[in-house]
Design a protein around this motif. Structure first.
Motif, PDB file in Angstrom:
ATOM      1  N   GLN A   1      34.467  25.358  55.194  1.00  0.00           N
ATOM      2  CA  GLN A   1      35.652  25.648  55.426  1.00  0.00           C
ATOM      3  C   GLN A   1      36.726  25.044  54.652  1.00  0.00           C
ATOM      4  O   GLN A   1      37.728  25.278  54.264  1.00  0.00           O
ATOM      5  CB  GLN A   1      36.131  25.403  57.121  1.00  0.00           C
ATOM      6  N   GLU A   2      36.340  23.666  54.790  1.00  0.00           N
ATOM      7  CA  GLU A   2      37.247  22.567  54.093  1.00  0.00           C
ATOM      8  C   GLU A   2      37.323  22.987  52.483  1.00  0.00           C
ATOM      9  O   GLU A   2      38.420  23.275  51.907  1.00  0.00           O
ATOM     10  CB  GLU A   2      36.810  21.208  54.184  1.00  0.00           C
TER      11      GLU A   2
ATOM     12  N   VAL B   1      43.392  31.746  51.438  1.00  0.00           N
ATOM     13  CA  VAL B   1      43.333  32.068  52.987  1.00  0.00           C
ATOM     14  C   VAL B   1      42.139  31.111  53.366  1.00  0.00           C
ATOM     15  O   VAL B   1      41.590  30.227  52.528  1.00  0.00           O
ATOM     16  CB  VAL B   1      42.466  33.312  52.938  1.00  0.00           C
ATOM     17  N   THR B   2      42.309  30.962  54.734  1.00  0.00           N
ATOM     18  CA  THR B   2      41.383  30.105  55.337  1.00  0.00           C
ATOM     19  C   THR B   2      40.479  30.912  56.211  1.00  0.00           C
ATOM     20  O   THR B   2      40.599  32.046  56.262  1.00  0.00           O
ATOM     21  CB  THR B   2      41.956  29.091  56.275  1.00  0.00           C
ATOM     22  N   LEU B   3      39.184  30.135  56.634  1.00  0.00           N
ATOM     23  CA  LEU B   3      38.131  30.980  57.233  1.00  0.00           C
ATOM     24  C   LEU B   3      37.934  30.231  58.687  1.00  0.00           C
ATOM     25  O   LEU B   3      37.811  29.037  58.888  1.00  0.00           O
ATOM     26  CB  LEU B   3      36.705  30.759  56.245  1.00  0.00           C
TER      27      LEU B   3
ATOM     28  N   CYS C   1      39.248  27.662  62.760  1.00  0.00           N
ATOM     29  CA  CYS C   1      38.332  27.433  64.240  1.00  0.00           C
ATOM     30  C   CYS C   1      36.811  27.325  63.664  1.00  0.00           C
ATOM     31  O   CYS C   1      36.495  28.068  62.731  1.00  0.00           O
ATOM     32  CB  CYS C   1      38.433  28.553  65.163  1.00  0.00           C
ATOM     33  N   LEU C   2      36.241  26.337  64.251  1.00  0.00           N
ATOM     34  CA  LEU C   2      34.706  26.217  64.198  1.00  0.00           C
ATOM     35  C   LEU C   2      34.334  26.222  65.698  1.00  0.00           C
ATOM     36  O   LEU C   2      34.364  25.265  66.287  1.00  0.00           O
ATOM     37  CB  LEU C   2      34.242  24.882  63.370  1.00  0.00           C
ATOM     38  N   GLU C   3      33.902  27.142  66.170  1.00  0.00           N
ATOM     39  CA  GLU C   3      33.347  27.501  67.454  1.00  0.00           C
ATOM     40  C   GLU C   3      31.880  27.607  67.705  1.00  0.00           C
ATOM     41  O   GLU C   3      31.348  28.410  66.893  1.00  0.00           O
ATOM     42  CB  GLU C   3      34.172  28.780  68.180  1.00  0.00           C
TER      43      GLU C   3
ATOM     44  N   THR D   1      30.791  36.199  68.007  1.00  0.00           N
ATOM     45  CA  THR D   1      31.803  36.814  68.140  1.00  0.00           C
ATOM     46  C   THR D   1      32.823  36.740  69.180  1.00  0.00           C
ATOM     47  O   THR D   1      34.136  36.181  69.113  1.00  0.00           O
ATOM     48  CB  THR D   1      31.484  38.314  68.074  1.00  0.00           C
ATOM     49  N   ALA D   2      32.382  36.246  70.365  1.00  0.00           N
ATOM     50  CA  ALA D   2      32.925  36.042  71.408  1.00  0.00           C
ATOM     51  C   ALA D   2      33.529  34.675  71.399  1.00  0.00           C
ATOM     52  O   ALA D   2      34.723  34.626  71.772  1.00  0.00           O
ATOM     53  CB  ALA D   2      32.098  36.064  72.784  1.00  0.00           C
ATOM     54  N   ARG D   3      32.880  33.740  70.692  1.00  0.00           N
ATOM     55  CA  ARG D   3      33.478  32.710  70.563  1.00  0.00           C
ATOM     56  C   ARG D   3      34.932  32.754  69.946  1.00  0.00           C
ATOM     57  O   ARG D   3      35.828  31.786  70.284  1.00  0.00           O
ATOM     58  CB  ARG D   3      32.540  31.541  69.892  1.00  0.00           C
ATOM     59  N   LEU D   4      34.807  33.258  68.886  1.00  0.00           N
ATOM     60  CA  LEU D   4      35.996  33.525  68.167  1.00  0.00           C
ATOM     61  C   LEU D   4      37.211  34.205  68.818  1.00  0.00           C
ATOM     62  O   LEU D   4      38.202  33.890  68.570  1.00  0.00           O
ATOM     63  CB  LEU D   4      35.656  34.127  66.582  1.00  0.00           C
ATOM     64  N   GLN D   5      36.757  35.337  69.482  1.00  0.00           N
ATOM     65  CA  GLN D   5      37.628  36.292  70.130  1.00  0.00           C
ATOM     66  C   GLN D   5      38.279  35.479  71.152  1.00  0.00           C
ATOM     67  O   GLN D   5      39.559  35.301  71.499  1.00  0.00           O
ATOM     68  CB  GLN D   5      37.080  37.247  70.803  1.00  0.00           C
ATOM     69  N   GLU D   6      37.692  34.262  71.883  1.00  0.00           N
ATOM     70  CA  GLU D   6      38.337  33.367  72.922  1.00  0.00           C
ATOM     71  C   GLU D   6      39.268  32.414  72.295  1.00  0.00           C
ATOM     72  O   GLU D   6      40.223  32.117  72.994  1.00  0.00           O
ATOM     73  CB  GLU D   6      37.218  32.721  73.513  1.00  0.00           C
TER      74      GLU D   6
END
Ligand SMILES: Nc1nc2c(ncn2[C@@H]2O[C@H](COP(=O)(O)OP(=O)(O)OP(=O)(O)O)[C@@H](O)[C@H]2O)c(=O)[nH]1
Length: 256
Positions: free
Chosen positions: A75-76, A84-86, A121-123, A104-109
């Motif tokens: 990411q960094e 753009v960022t990830l 975000c890193l989830e 997917t759910a971790r990012l959607q939350e």
């Protein structure tokens, strides 16, 4: 028993970026998307993983062997060098489909893909050191039998593309809904499938299904390993056995 670590890569707020302050040139977007995929493939590949371009704004990787620190470094590095960022969601499971659903759910939350405040975000979590096994990943490498003779050298390039894509579309749906697996077109006539613990009969059934449904004949080599690279490399060798022996399904651990 497989334990696949899956990472969902999502470009942050990408839709709005593509049209702000006005629509950006399509060729520039295509160039950036493919460079981003190349970056992710190289980064993950150097750590034994596989990355798949899927929709480009959302990419999926098998990241057994990549720690959360590795993910943060990716990411960094992208954030420092691209406009753009990830955001990354990471999860594990015996079913690749379930692992991807959890990632997917971790990012959607954490927020919408088009929420301008959700960035980098890193989830989620990966497999802890000490919990890895030599058969965590099962990869099946499918290819169309004699694609060159039947299609490439016979039809125009677009009609060949349609045939190959039909085979892929049928295989990806069937592997998703019948065998809990994730299929990705990787170029030419090749499809790489990330699988749970499947057996020869499952692959026989899948190739027969695709042939019945869309009249595309496929062969498949299957491998297991601690990482996507190890499993995928074994699968490629098994596929060579299909080609040499004229068989449709070869499991690396049964032919060795
Ligand atoms: N990504 C990827 N693409 C491959 C690989 N092997 C072959 N290809 C692609 O597949 C195309 C067709 O090659 P083959 O699959 O060897 O040819 P074929 O005519 O189907 O012959 P058989 O597979 O022996 O039946 C090539 O032009 C490549 O684009 C591979 O390991 N990975």
């Amino acid at each position: 028993m497989t334990n696949t670590q899956v990472t969902l890569v999502q470009i942050d707020n990408y839709g709005p970026w593509t049209v702000t302050p006005e629509p950006r040139r399509e060729a520039d977007l295509q160039t950036m998307q493919s460079r981003l995929f190349a970056e992710i493939s190289q980064f993950v590949g150097n750590r034994g993983g596989y990355a798949f371009f899927t929709r480009f704004d959302n990419m999926i990787a098998v990241t057994n062997g990549c720690s959360l620190e590795d993910h943060a470094l990716l990411q960094e590095s992208i954030g420092n060098r691209y406009p753009v960022t990830l955001s990354l969601g990471v999860a594990t499971g015996t079913s690749p489909v379930q692992a991807l659903s959890d990632a997917t759910a971790r990012l959607q939350e954490a927020g919408s893909a088009q929420d301008e405040t959700r960035r980098e975000c890193l989830e989620g979590r990966g497999i802890e050191d000490g919990y890895r096994a030599d058969d965590d990943v099962q990869i099946a490498h499918f290819d169309v039998v004699n694609a060159t003779g039947n299609y490439t050298d016979e039809l125009n390039a677009f009609d060949t593309f349609i045939e190959i894509e039909q085979g892929y579309a049928e295989l990806m749906r069937h592997m998703r809904y019948t065998h809990d697996s994730l299929s990705f077109f990787v170029g030419g006539d090749n499809v790489i499938v990330v699988c749970p613990d499947l057996e020869a009969a499952d692959y026989e059934e899948a190739t027969a299904h695709v042939e019945d449904a869309v009249d595309v004949e496929m062969q498949v080599g299957v491998g297991r390993g601690a990482s996507a690279h190890e499993a995928g490399f074994a699968a490629k060798h098994a596929l060579e056995t299909c080609r040499a022996d004229g068989t449709r399904v070869e499991l690396e651990w049964e032919t060795a």
